[in-house]
Design an enzyme around this catalytic site. Structure first.
Site, PDB file in Angstrom:
ATOM      1  N   GLY A 179      45.822 -19.984 -11.420  1.00  0.00           N
ATOM      2  CA  GLY A 179      45.583 -20.020  -9.976  1.00  0.00           C
ATOM      3  C   GLY A 179      46.575 -19.251  -9.131  1.00  0.00           C
ATOM      4  CB  ILE A 194      28.816 -15.473 -17.179  1.00  0.00           C
ATOM      5  CG1 ILE A 194      29.840 -14.552 -17.859  1.00  0.00           C
ATOM      6  CG2 ILE A 194      27.625 -14.680 -16.659  1.00  0.00           C
ATOM      7  CD1 ILE A 194      29.334 -13.876 -19.118  1.00  0.00           C
ATOM      8  CG  ASN A 220      35.487 -11.604  -9.840  1.00  0.00           C
ATOM      9  OD1 ASN A 220      36.279 -12.531 -10.045  1.00  0.00           O
ATOM     10  ND2 ASN A 220      35.243 -10.675 -10.752  1.00  0.00           N
ATOM     11  CG  HIS A 275      37.082  -7.174 -13.430  1.00  0.00           C
ATOM     12  ND1 HIS A 275      36.774  -8.105 -14.401  1.00  0.00           N
ATOM     13  CD2 HIS A 275      37.226  -5.989 -14.067  1.00  0.00           C
ATOM     14  CE1 HIS A 275      36.732  -7.482 -15.575  1.00  0.00           C
ATOM     15  NE2 HIS A 275      37.003  -6.207 -15.401  1.00  0.00           N
TER      16      HIS A 275
HETATM   17  N1  NHR Z   1      29.041 -13.987 -12.671  1.00  0.00           N
HETATM   18  C1  NHR Z   1      28.221 -13.020 -12.282  1.00  0.00           C
HETATM   19  N2  NHR Z   1      26.913 -13.279 -12.322  1.00  0.00           N
HETATM   20  N3  NHR Z   1      28.645 -11.801 -11.872  1.00  0.00           N
HETATM   21  C2  NHR Z   1      29.946 -11.515 -11.867  1.00  0.00           C
HETATM   22  O1  NHR Z   1      30.340 -10.321 -11.441  1.00  0.00           O
HETATM   23  C3  NHR Z   1      30.893 -12.498 -12.294  1.00  0.00           C
HETATM   24  C4  NHR Z   1      30.382 -13.741 -12.690  1.00  0.00           C
HETATM   25  C5  NHR Z   1      31.254 -14.747 -13.142  1.00  0.00           C
HETATM   26  C6  NHR Z   1      32.596 -14.500 -13.237  1.00  0.00           C
HETATM   27  C7  NHR Z   1      34.546 -12.968 -13.150  1.00  0.00           C
HETATM   28  C8  NHR Z   1      34.639 -12.050 -14.390  1.00  0.00           C
HETATM   29  C9  NHR Z   1      35.886 -11.195 -14.398  1.00  0.00           C
HETATM   30  O2  NHR Z   1      36.357 -10.774 -13.341  1.00  0.00           O
HETATM   31  C10 NHR Z   1      33.106 -13.253 -12.880  1.00  0.00           C
HETATM   32  C11 NHR Z   1      32.268 -12.254 -12.393  1.00  0.00           C
HETATM   33  C12 NHR Z   1      34.022 -14.558 -17.168  1.00  0.00           C
HETATM   34  C13 NHR Z   1      33.505 -13.760 -18.172  1.00  0.00           C
HETATM   35  C14 NHR Z   1      33.056 -14.366 -19.490  1.00  0.00           C
HETATM   36  O3  NHR Z   1      32.712 -13.642 -20.407  1.00  0.00           O
HETATM   37  C15 NHR Z   1      33.395 -12.411 -17.951  1.00  0.00           C
HETATM   38  C16 NHR Z   1      33.774 -11.872 -16.716  1.00  0.00           C
HETATM   39  C17 NHR Z   1      34.278 -12.687 -15.701  1.00  0.00           C
HETATM   40  C18 NHR Z   1      34.409 -14.026 -15.942  1.00  0.00           C
HETATM   41  N4  NHR Z   1      33.037 -15.722 -19.635  1.00  0.00           N
HETATM   42  C19 NHR Z   1      32.603 -16.465 -20.806  1.00  0.00           C
HETATM   43  C20 NHR Z   1      31.224 -17.101 -20.582  1.00  0.00           C
HETATM   44  O4  NHR Z   1      30.514 -17.265 -21.585  1.00  0.00           O
HETATM   45  C21 NHR Z   1      33.535 -17.604 -21.127  1.00  0.00           C
HETATM   46  C22 NHR Z   1      34.952 -17.169 -21.344  1.00  0.00           C
HETATM   47  C23 NHR Z   1      35.927 -18.351 -21.302  1.00  0.00           C
HETATM   48  O5  NHR Z   1      35.541 -19.478 -20.979  1.00  0.00           O
HETATM   49  O6  NHR Z   1      37.133 -18.092 -21.553  1.00  0.00           O
HETATM   50  O7  NHR Z   1      30.873 -17.479 -19.430  1.00  0.00           O
HETATM   51  O8  NHR Z   1      36.388 -10.857 -15.493  1.00  0.00           O
HETATM   52  C1  GAR Z   2      43.829 -12.503 -12.910  1.00  0.00           C
HETATM   53  O1  GAR Z   2      44.447 -11.370 -13.498  1.00  0.00           O
HETATM   54  C2  GAR Z   2      42.385 -12.201 -12.586  1.00  0.00           C
HETATM   55  O2  GAR Z   2      42.173 -10.889 -12.149  1.00  0.00           O
HETATM   56  C3  GAR Z   2      41.754 -12.398 -13.934  1.00  0.00           C
HETATM   57  O3  GAR Z   2      42.451 -13.460 -14.551  1.00  0.00           O
HETATM   58  C4  GAR Z   2      43.720 -13.621 -13.952  1.00  0.00           C
HETATM   59  C5  GAR Z   2      43.754 -14.987 -13.282  1.00  0.00           C
HETATM   60  O4  GAR Z   2      45.056 -15.303 -12.894  1.00  0.00           O
HETATM   61  N1  GAR Z   2      40.372 -12.728 -13.805  1.00  0.00           N
HETATM   62  C6  GAR Z   2      39.538 -12.663 -14.828  1.00  0.00           C
HETATM   63  O5  GAR Z   2      39.855 -12.196 -15.902  1.00  0.00           O
HETATM   64  C7  GAR Z   2      38.173 -13.224 -14.537  1.00  0.00           C
HETATM   65  N2  GAR Z   2      37.421 -13.234 -15.732  1.00  0.00           N
HETATM   66  P1  GAR Z   2      45.315 -16.474 -11.852  1.00  0.00           P
HETATM   67  O6  GAR Z   2      44.576 -17.695 -12.357  1.00  0.00           O
HETATM   68  O7  GAR Z   2      46.803 -16.676 -11.894  1.00  0.00           O
HETATM   69  O8  GAR Z   2      44.826 -16.017 -10.514  1.00  0.00           O
END
Ligand code: NHR
Ligand code: GAR
Length: 210
Positions: free
Chosen positions: A15, A95, A110, A112
């Site tokens: 966080g 996701i 978001n 990323h």
């Molecule tokens: N959802 C949508 N529909 N679109 C986006 O652009 C999203 C989203 C949800 C989260 C953040 C994203 C990132 O910035 C985000 C963007 C999780 C995963 C993932 O693979 C990928 C990208 C992001 C967040 N999650 C797995 C799943 O099955 C679980 C992984 C875990 O729990 O550690 O959901 O990177």
């Molecule tokens: C941050 O680097 C963020 O960009 C990334 O995880 C870290 C969270 O740190 N987000 C993702 O990878 C989303 N899938 P934080 O909890 O300290 O903000």
């Protein structure tokens, strides 16, 4: 004066981005309140910071739900209790389904940890190192159904340095995320961002003059 806007922040872990947003909102006296911090994990460290700052917290454990649709319905119910003008994903790791994304269309951001369109998805720092890129960074984008492909609001680049590991590189990126994300969220709060045809217009993306 414009009405106060409600921000709901979703986290899954540490966080630190949430913390940067809370501190900026307070220090810069945004016309906004952080109405709640919601996590899909009860053990997210960031919940402690939020509670210590008098912010409402909630946990919606994804493990308690049989499907992504059921989880997203419960998450939306928890979010909507705080009447959000903006939903902020800050290290949120699940996701989201198209129906959930549609509900918050144009009001969900978001951050990323890559220079999109490079390296959507997970393990971005490892991927940037493996690709031999000289630059890496972070991107703030509106959330759409296609993962990490929504309209981009702003980006920051950092150098990849000799001897970098995923850990040293992610720390360099994170420091800049803490500048980038509060600034982008402030633009949204101040109504400085417009999305048209998948393109964001705002302080860093002026409209063409002809
Ligand atoms: N959802 C949508 N529909 N679109 C986006 O652009 C999203 C989203 C949800 C989260 C953040 C994203 C990132 O910035 C985000 C963007 C999780 C995963 C993932 O693979 C990928 C990208 C992001 C967040 N999650 C797995 C799943 O099955 C679980 C992984 C875990 O729990 O550690 O959901 O990177
Ligand atoms: C941050 O680097 C963020 O960009 C990334 O995880 C870290 C969270 O740190 N987000 C993702 O990878 C989303 N899938 P934080 O909890 O300290 O903000």
């Amino acid at each position: 004066m414009a009405a106060m806007k409600n921000i709901v922040i979703l986290i899954s872990g540490r966080g630190s981005n949430m913390e940067a947003v809370v501190r900026a909102a307070q220090a810069e006296q945004w016309p906004a309140r952080i109405a709640a911090v919601i996590s899909n994990r009860a053990d997210a460290k960031g919940l402690e910071f939020a509670a210590a700052h008098g912010i409402a917290t909630a946990v919606v454990p994804n493990k308690d739900y049989a499907s992504r649709e059921a989880f997203d319905a419960a998450l939306a119910e928890a979010i909507d209790a705080f009447a959000p003008d903006l939903v902020v994903l800050a290290g949120f790791m699940r996701i989201l389904t198209p129906g959930f994304v549609e509900r918050y269309a144009g009001r969900m951001l978001n951050i990323h940890p890559s220079l999109l369109p490079h390296f959507p998805g997970l393990h971005t720092h490892e991927a940037a190192l493996a690709a031999g890129h000289a630059q890496h960074g972070a991107t703030v984008h509106f959330v759409t159904a296609e993962l990490d492909h929504g309209p981009m609001v702003d980006q920051v680049a950092v150098p990849v340095l000799p001897g970098d590991t995923a850990q040293t590189l992610s720390a360099r990126v994170l420091e800049q995320e803490h500048v980038l994300y509060p600034r982008a969220i402030r633009w949204f709060i101040e109504d400085k961002l417009q999305v048209e045809d998948g393109q964001v217009y705002g302080p860093h993306h002026p409209r063409p003059t002809h």
